[in-house]
Scaffold this active site. Sequence first.
Site, PDB file in Angstrom:
ATOM      1  N   CYS A  88      -5.765  -2.615   3.049  1.00 39.59           N
ATOM      2  CA  CYS A  88      -5.247  -2.517   4.504  1.00 39.59           C
ATOM      3  C   CYS A  88      -6.466  -2.749   5.441  1.00 39.59           C
ATOM      4  CB  CYS A  88      -4.538  -1.073   4.709  1.00 39.59           C
ATOM      5  SG  CYS A  88      -3.300  -1.496   6.077  1.00 39.59           S
TER       6      CYS A  88
ATOM      7  N   LYS B  17     -10.478   2.497  -1.436  1.00 36.63           N
ATOM      8  CA  LYS B  17     -10.545   1.967  -0.146  1.00 36.63           C
ATOM      9  C   LYS B  17     -11.780   2.538   0.623  1.00 36.63           C
ATOM     10  CE  LYS B  17      -7.407   1.851   3.997  1.00 36.63           C
ATOM     11  NZ  LYS B  17      -6.338   1.908   4.511  1.00 36.63           N
TER      12      LYS B  17
ATOM     13  N   GLU C  37       1.049  -1.071   0.057  1.00 40.69           N
ATOM     14  CA  GLU C  37       0.084  -0.061   0.086  1.00 40.69           C
ATOM     15  C   GLU C  37       0.684   1.348   0.014  1.00 40.69           C
ATOM     16  OE1 GLU C  37      -3.494   1.888   2.941  1.00 40.69           O
ATOM     17  OE2 GLU C  37      -2.189   0.536   3.653  1.00 40.69           O
TER      18      GLU C  37
END
Length: 298
Positions: free
Chosen positions: A155, A118, A45
């Site tokens: 994540c 995200k 990431e």
Amino acid sequence: MEGRRVVVSALQFACTDDVSTNVNTAERLVRAAHGKGANIILIQELFEGYYFCQAQREDFFQRAKPYKGHPTILRMQKLAKELGIVIPVSFFEEANNAHYNSIAIIDADGADLGLYRKSHIPDGPGYQEKFYFNPGDTGFKVFHTKFAKIGVAICWDQWFPEAARAMVLQGAEILFYPTAIGSEPQDTGLDSRDHWKRVMQGHAGANLVPLVASNRVGKEIIETEHGKSEITFYGNSFIAGPTGEIIETANDKEEAVLVAHFDLDVIKSKRHSWGVFRDRRPDLYKVLLTLDGSNPQL
């Protein structure tokens, strides 16, 4: 009879705070993974620089760039086409007055298959992402690459089983999670490494799909509004098989190129025969659409 075989890779390295250096490192490791036969290769990431979210600093918004014409994405498109591989590319996206923690999926011919933003944005000491990122608006997606249908989340998304299930329900055959996680600045005794791994192993096992996680290593120090903040990223990038078993794993200090082979047709047959998708009861899951579990109106 041998079915569709795919070779996946997770990369792991320590970032500097220089974009050119990090992108060069990423390309070097991508080439190394390709040399080991990998055809879908995951980079960690926000690999272009330090994990800047340790601080709330206005000047760090200058690190964001628009999706179209992004120089790192363009470079990875060229690399993917040259090597005939798939590369998800994580980046800090600027979209007019919005900002996202995003990933572009590059297919083996260099084509950009689209964008995932995200969805879950953390906010805590050392991981103050809500200062920078809007919640993603793409929803969970599946990308039809040359080698497999893949789901990619980022994540903090990995702590939510709903995200993994949503991607596999849409046909994802492999799940990919680029991450940036390590020590907790507010609590030196807290180590989330094993918890982090077990949760993702659970996603693989619950959905009967392989899973690839890429994390950074090394100590990063950021000047914040309250002085210096420090995170030591714990690496431990890994590849899990479809029952959650660890196939390959890295350590907590060194760069790594992990590679694993899977037969997607064999896994598909086992997933179908195990019955978890046959026996699902979506009509009973309305409580998941609430925040507090009340008034689900089943």
